[in-house]
Design an enzyme around this catalytic site. Structure first.
Site, PDB file in Angstrom:
ATOM      1  N   CYS A   2       0.822  -1.210   0.000  1.00  0.00           N
ATOM      2  CA  CYS A   2       0.000   0.000   0.000  1.00  0.00           C
ATOM      3  C   CYS A   2       0.856   1.260   0.000  1.00  0.00           C
ATOM      4  O   CYS A   2       1.948   1.284   0.560  1.00  0.00           O
ATOM      5  CB  CYS A   2      -0.868   0.027   1.246  1.00  0.00           C
ATOM      6  SG  CYS A   2      -1.845  -1.449   1.457  1.00  0.00           S
ATOM      7  N   ARG A  27       4.848   0.374  -6.216  1.00  0.00           N
ATOM      8  CA  ARG A  27       4.882  -0.511  -5.053  1.00  0.00           C
ATOM      9  C   ARG A  27       3.949  -1.706  -5.211  1.00  0.00           C
ATOM     10  O   ARG A  27       4.052  -2.665  -4.461  1.00  0.00           O
ATOM     11  CB  ARG A  27       4.475   0.275  -3.802  1.00  0.00           C
ATOM     12  CG  ARG A  27       5.441   1.387  -3.469  1.00  0.00           C
ATOM     13  CD  ARG A  27       4.832   2.352  -2.485  1.00  0.00           C
ATOM     14  NE  ARG A  27       4.717   1.810  -1.157  1.00  0.00           N
ATOM     15  CZ  ARG A  27       5.658   1.888  -0.227  1.00  0.00           C
ATOM     16  NH1 ARG A  27       6.781   2.491  -0.500  1.00  0.00           N
ATOM     17  NH2 ARG A  27       5.476   1.387   0.962  1.00  0.00           N
ATOM     18  N   TRP A  74      -2.857  -2.676  -1.553  1.00  0.00           N
ATOM     19  CA  TRP A  74      -2.442  -4.021  -1.933  1.00  0.00           C
ATOM     20  C   TRP A  74      -3.138  -4.934  -0.926  1.00  0.00           C
ATOM     21  O   TRP A  74      -2.830  -4.914   0.266  1.00  0.00           O
ATOM     22  CB  TRP A  74      -0.923  -4.135  -1.840  1.00  0.00           C
ATOM     23  CG  TRP A  74      -0.376  -5.422  -2.353  1.00  0.00           C
ATOM     24  CD1 TRP A  74      -0.105  -5.749  -3.657  1.00  0.00           C
ATOM     25  CD2 TRP A  74      -0.014  -6.577  -1.578  1.00  0.00           C
ATOM     26  NE1 TRP A  74       0.401  -7.016  -3.729  1.00  0.00           N
ATOM     27  CE2 TRP A  74       0.476  -7.554  -2.480  1.00  0.00           C
ATOM     28  CE3 TRP A  74      -0.053  -6.883  -0.211  1.00  0.00           C
ATOM     29  CZ2 TRP A  74       0.906  -8.809  -2.060  1.00  0.00           C
ATOM     30  CZ3 TRP A  74       0.377  -8.125   0.196  1.00  0.00           C
ATOM     31  CH2 TRP A  74       0.860  -9.073  -0.720  1.00  0.00           C
ATOM     32  N   ASN A  98      -1.215   1.351   5.722  1.00  0.00           N
ATOM     33  CA  ASN A  98      -0.339   0.372   5.091  1.00  0.00           C
ATOM     34  C   ASN A  98       0.145  -0.549   6.200  1.00  0.00           C
ATOM     35  O   ASN A  98       0.679  -0.085   7.202  1.00  0.00           O
ATOM     36  CB  ASN A  98       0.855   1.099   4.435  1.00  0.00           C
ATOM     37  CG  ASN A  98       1.928   0.147   3.934  1.00  0.00           C
ATOM     38  OD1 ASN A  98       1.679  -1.036   3.746  1.00  0.00           O
ATOM     39  ND2 ASN A  98       3.123   0.667   3.711  1.00  0.00           N
ATOM     40  N   GLY A  99      -0.071  -1.874   6.013  1.00  0.00           N
ATOM     41  CA  GLY A  99       0.390  -2.818   7.030  1.00  0.00           C
ATOM     42  C   GLY A  99      -0.729  -3.757   7.438  1.00  0.00           C
ATOM     43  O   GLY A  99      -1.717  -3.922   6.716  1.00  0.00           O
ATOM     44  N   GLU A 479      17.287 -16.976 -10.470  1.00  0.00           N
ATOM     45  CA  GLU A 479      16.848 -15.616 -10.792  1.00  0.00           C
ATOM     46  C   GLU A 479      16.108 -15.593 -12.137  1.00  0.00           C
ATOM     47  O   GLU A 479      15.098 -14.905 -12.288  1.00  0.00           O
ATOM     48  CB  GLU A 479      18.062 -14.669 -10.795  1.00  0.00           C
ATOM     49  CG  GLU A 479      17.823 -13.267 -11.290  1.00  0.00           C
ATOM     50  CD  GLU A 479      16.823 -12.447 -10.482  1.00  0.00           C
ATOM     51  OE1 GLU A 479      16.319 -12.939  -9.461  1.00  0.00           O
ATOM     52  OE2 GLU A 479      16.513 -11.330 -10.914  1.00  0.00           O
ATOM     53  N   LYS A 483      12.334 -14.308 -12.402  1.00  0.00           N
ATOM     54  CA  LYS A 483      11.943 -13.196 -13.289  1.00  0.00           C
ATOM     55  C   LYS A 483      10.813 -13.639 -14.220  1.00  0.00           C
ATOM     56  O   LYS A 483       9.846 -12.918 -14.413  1.00  0.00           O
ATOM     57  CB  LYS A 483      13.119 -12.738 -14.174  1.00  0.00           C
ATOM     58  CG  LYS A 483      14.185 -11.911 -13.543  1.00  0.00           C
ATOM     59  CD  LYS A 483      13.877 -10.432 -13.473  1.00  0.00           C
ATOM     60  CE  LYS A 483      13.344 -10.036 -12.151  1.00  0.00           C
ATOM     61  NZ  LYS A 483      14.116 -10.183 -10.977  1.00  0.00           N
ATOM     62  N   GLU A 486       7.520 -14.128 -12.348  1.00  0.00           N
ATOM     63  CA  GLU A 486       6.999 -12.859 -11.821  1.00  0.00           C
ATOM     64  C   GLU A 486       6.223 -12.076 -12.882  1.00  0.00           C
ATOM     65  O   GLU A 486       5.165 -11.543 -12.604  1.00  0.00           O
ATOM     66  CB  GLU A 486       8.163 -11.950 -11.375  1.00  0.00           C
ATOM     67  CG  GLU A 486       8.666 -12.184  -9.991  1.00  0.00           C
ATOM     68  CD  GLU A 486       9.800 -11.214  -9.637  1.00  0.00           C
ATOM     69  OE1 GLU A 486       9.727 -10.636  -8.549  1.00  0.00           O
ATOM     70  OE2 GLU A 486      10.739 -11.033 -10.434  1.00  0.00           O
ATOM     71  N   HIS A 502      18.129 -35.789  -9.881  1.00  0.00           N
ATOM     72  CA  HIS A 502      17.476 -36.094  -8.605  1.00  0.00           C
ATOM     73  C   HIS A 502      16.028 -35.624  -8.586  1.00  0.00           C
ATOM     74  O   HIS A 502      15.485 -35.344  -7.520  1.00  0.00           O
ATOM     75  CB  HIS A 502      18.278 -35.483  -7.457  1.00  0.00           C
ATOM     76  CG  HIS A 502      19.679 -35.967  -7.408  1.00  0.00           C
ATOM     77  ND1 HIS A 502      20.004 -37.241  -7.022  1.00  0.00           N
ATOM     78  CD2 HIS A 502      20.849 -35.373  -7.756  1.00  0.00           C
ATOM     79  CE1 HIS A 502      21.320 -37.404  -7.111  1.00  0.00           C
ATOM     80  NE2 HIS A 502      21.843 -36.286  -7.563  1.00  0.00           N
ATOM     81  N   LYS A 602       6.339  -4.103  -4.893  1.00  0.00           N
ATOM     82  CA  LYS A 602       7.753  -3.744  -4.986  1.00  0.00           C
ATOM     83  C   LYS A 602       8.398  -3.704  -3.607  1.00  0.00           C
ATOM     84  O   LYS A 602       9.519  -4.125  -3.408  1.00  0.00           O
ATOM     85  CB  LYS A 602       7.865  -2.386  -5.669  1.00  0.00           C
ATOM     86  CG  LYS A 602       9.281  -1.872  -5.816  1.00  0.00           C
ATOM     87  CD  LYS A 602       9.960  -2.555  -6.967  1.00  0.00           C
ATOM     88  CE  LYS A 602      11.399  -2.144  -7.148  1.00  0.00           C
ATOM     89  NZ  LYS A 602      12.137  -3.210  -7.863  1.00  0.00           N
TER      90      LYS A 602
HETATM   91  C1  G6P Z   1       9.674  -7.969  -3.685  1.00  0.00           C
HETATM   92  C2  G6P Z   1      10.070  -7.430  -5.051  1.00  0.00           C
HETATM   93  C3  G6P Z   1      11.356  -8.103  -5.523  1.00  0.00           C
HETATM   94  C4  G6P Z   1      12.452  -7.930  -4.483  1.00  0.00           C
HETATM   95  C5  G6P Z   1      12.006  -8.406  -3.100  1.00  0.00           C
HETATM   96  C6  G6P Z   1      12.979  -7.950  -2.026  1.00  0.00           C
HETATM   97  O1  G6P Z   1       9.291  -9.299  -3.802  1.00  0.00           O
HETATM   98  O2  G6P Z   1       9.035  -7.648  -5.979  1.00  0.00           O
HETATM   99  O3  G6P Z   1      11.772  -7.529  -6.749  1.00  0.00           O
HETATM  100  O4  G6P Z   1      13.581  -8.647  -4.882  1.00  0.00           O
HETATM  101  O5  G6P Z   1      10.740  -7.834  -2.753  1.00  0.00           O
HETATM  102  O6  G6P Z   1      12.913  -6.558  -1.942  1.00  0.00           O
HETATM  103  P1  G6P Z   1      14.065  -5.633  -1.390  1.00  0.00           P
HETATM  104  O7  G6P Z   1      13.527  -4.243  -1.526  1.00  0.00           O
HETATM  105  O8  G6P Z   1      14.292  -6.036   0.031  1.00  0.00           O
HETATM  106  O9  G6P Z   1      15.269  -5.869  -2.244  1.00  0.00           O
END
Ligand code: G6P
Length: 607
Positions: A2, A27, A74, A98-99, A479, A483, A486, A502, A602
């Protein structure tokens, strides 16, 4: 997560609040709303989905008033519909939050017993009713907010507005960030400095347990004992940076392309290229004296840390424990005196990473952090910070923050290796020179787009993808899979290539593309054997390698993406780019919301 905005201003605030909310879109959110006070009338507009829906609502039915609060939600408690969107009202009170209010069901039962009728499924609404009850009992607005705050448990950033108080917004923070912006006869509240950038760059960050009364003429901050507290006013660096897409279709595309420059800035901060040495930056501990380093982070930042572990152990002979922060915070890891902690976070606000930091604080070991947002909570609570110079990252899927985190970790590896005497001056010089070439290699990698688009078209038709790699290419495989899932919503898994037999080998058939990340390094031949196993079962291979690797991998591939030959030490920084580009192009072909993928946030400020 949020986003919160509040303005006590001079001009009509609703359009300004929407403008600020747009700067918080990155965010992640699924509904939005604004409330204002106009000539004694408290009113709001809310809409499910994107801010354009809220703007349409406001266009049809505008809101006047020079004081207001706004929110991007959110969803945590209750589906993302209009009724659950903030601001929430209770009689004369409007609240954005927010929270998570952890004791909300207990408070809701108590309020229901008092005859309160709830109009949403959210935890937030209890806050509005608690404040309204205090007002009804005769408290002043400020006192009513304070009394209500004392009842809350959990994580919150709040902004509260009151009918009859045209010059007051109360803000509070316990966990998620909240910043006060100082204007000229106007004052602001925002989840971060980027939200407030069009209005001011003079910012005061609230600390946990702070609450603030914001009026046009200034602000007063208090602690939870009701005592005034002083918090510094700072110039935000984020505000001087223009946050727009430039000529790019998406922030993610822009951020991928910014990498050569941002990697270069970051490396230059930690390395003396001319002298061929690691720079003389300060550390709150001595690498020569520690016996273990505990790294903890979430998401992509965790995967950067995993690559850091390979480097620190190999080059500096420093044992590294690496954990996902949400696990670390509860697993009660013993941390001997001669250990240190390193947290990695783009936002510097991730709730689990922050909680892990506080666990280490309790254990009394030195705390350091690699952060992109220097004013963030994690930065402020660390004994030493290593900033990434990536600039604001807006795309939810992290790209340039990742390669800049790797750049810092590479520099820290050299620092540690030097302090521990595990590399000679010549080796240091050679590794610094290799790193200095990373931005140039990254620029070359950006030119690979046509082969990558071809693979992306293939991926856009499949349901599952497997990524394989060994050594530092294993975290890159993780990663790559992260990606892709996501932003394209294709199911993808990353595996250490040696683990193929395995389990995941059972999944391989003609439908399953297997992306193998294998530069021609020490263990290239081992990975080639794993590729043979995939090919023997009809799996379609996409090989990401260098010229030497392409010449030596004598087997049919769906596509071979050929990068320049790069030294092993810098390869993870360079190979991250085609991995990101592959996910990006696949998502674009599939038409998903690349910068704000569904359900993702985010900045994850709740656990
Ligand atoms: C969220 C974001 C990711 C990020 C992760 C950790 O899941 O979508 O892109 O890697 O948080 O966030 P930070 O701000 O701690 O790197």
């Amino acid at each position: 997560m949020c986003g919160i905005v509040g303005i006590v201003g001079q001009a009509p605030v609703a359009p300004l609040i929407v403008d600020a909310l747009k700067r918080l879109e990155y965010r992640g959110y699924d509904s939005a709303g604004v409330a204002t006070l106009d000539k004694g009338k408290l009113d709001r507009r809310r809409a499910e989905g994107k801010l354009v829906n809220l703007e349409r609502r406001l266009g049809d039915d505008p809101l006047g008033g020079t004081i207001g609060i706004g929110h991007t939600r959110w969803a945590t408690h209750g589906v993302p519909n209009e009724a659950n969107a903030h601001p929430h009202f209770a009689e004369d009170v409007a609240v954005v939050h927010n929270g998570i209010i952890e004791n909300f069901s207990e408070l809701r039962d108590e309020l229901k017993a008092d005859g309160v009728v709830f109009s949403s499924q959210t935890d937030t609404e209890v806050v509005a009713h608690l404040v309204a009850r205090e007002l009804k009992n005769g408290a002043s607005a400020q006192d009513a907010a304070f009394e209500a705050l004392k009842r809350l448990r959990g994580a919150f950033a709040l902004a509260i507005m009151f009918r009859g108080e045209e010059d007051l917004i109360v803000g509070a923070r316990n966990g998620p960030p909240l910043a006060v912006g100082h204007g000229d006869g106007e004052m602001y509240l925002g989840s971060d400095a980027i939200a407030l950038a069009p209005f001011t760059n003079a910012i005061t960050y609230l600390e946990d347990g702070d609450w603030v009364a914001v009026r046009r003429g200034g602000m007063e901050i208090f602690d939870m004992a009701g005592q005034p507290v002083e918090r510094a006013r700072q110039q935000s660096v984020g505000t001087s940076l223009l946050v727009d897409k430039g000529n790019h279709r998406h922030f993610m595309e822009k951020e991928i392309h910014e990498q050569p420059e941002m990697i270069s800035h970051t490396l230059a901060h930690y390395l003396d290229f001319a002298g061929g040495t690691v720079a003389d930056f300060a550390l709150p501990f001595d690498f020569a004296k520690i016996e273990r380093l505990a790294i903890s982070a979430c998401g992509t930042a965790y995967l950067a840390g995993l690559i850091g572990k390979y480097w620190l152990e190999r080059y500096a002979r420093l044992p590294v424990d690496i954990d996902i922060a949400s696990e670390f915070r509860y697993r009660e890891m013993p941390l001997p005196d001669n250990s240190a902690a390193l947290f990695i976070s783009q936002s510097g606000e991730t709730a689990d990473t922050l909680a892990s930091l506080r666990y280490c604080r309790g254990e009394g070991i030195p705390i350091t952090a690699i952060v992109n947002v220097r004013e963030s909570t994690i930065a402020r609570e660390s004994d030493g910070i290593f900033p990434t110079l990536a600039g604001p990252e807006i795309g939810v899927a992290s790209t340039k923050a990742f390669t800049c985190q790797l750049s810092v970790l590479a520099a820290l590896t050299l620092k540690a290796a030097k302090a521990r005497g595990t590399i000679s001056a010549e080796e240091e010089k050679a590794l610094v020179r290799q790193l200095s070439e990373a931005p140039r290699y990254a620029s070359q990698a950006l030119k690979l787009s046509s082969g990558i688009e071809k693979v992306a078209r293939e991926l856009s038709h499949v349901r599952h993808v497997l990524y394989l790699g060994r050594d530092t290419n294993y975290p890159l495989a993780l990663e790559g899979a992260l990606k892709l899932k996501e932003i394209s919503y294709i199911h993808a898994e990353g595996y250490a290539a040696g683990e193929l037999k395995h389990g995941p080998i059972a999944l391989i058939d003609e439908q399953m593309p297997v992306i193998v990340i294998a530069p021609h390094d020490r263990i290239f031949e081992k990975t080639v054997s794993n590729m043979q196993e995939v090919a023997a079962r009809g799996g379609r291979i996409v090989l990401v390698t260098d010229e030497k690797g392409a010449r030596n991998a004598t087997l049919d591939t769906l596509e071979t993406i050929v990068l320049p030959d790069v030294p092993e030490f810098v390869a993870p920084i360079v190979y991250a780019l085609p991995i990101q580009m592959l996910a990006y192009h696949t998502a674009v072909i599939m038409g998903t919301d690349v910068d704000q993928p569904r359900n993702l946030a985010k900045s994850v400020t709740v656990e």
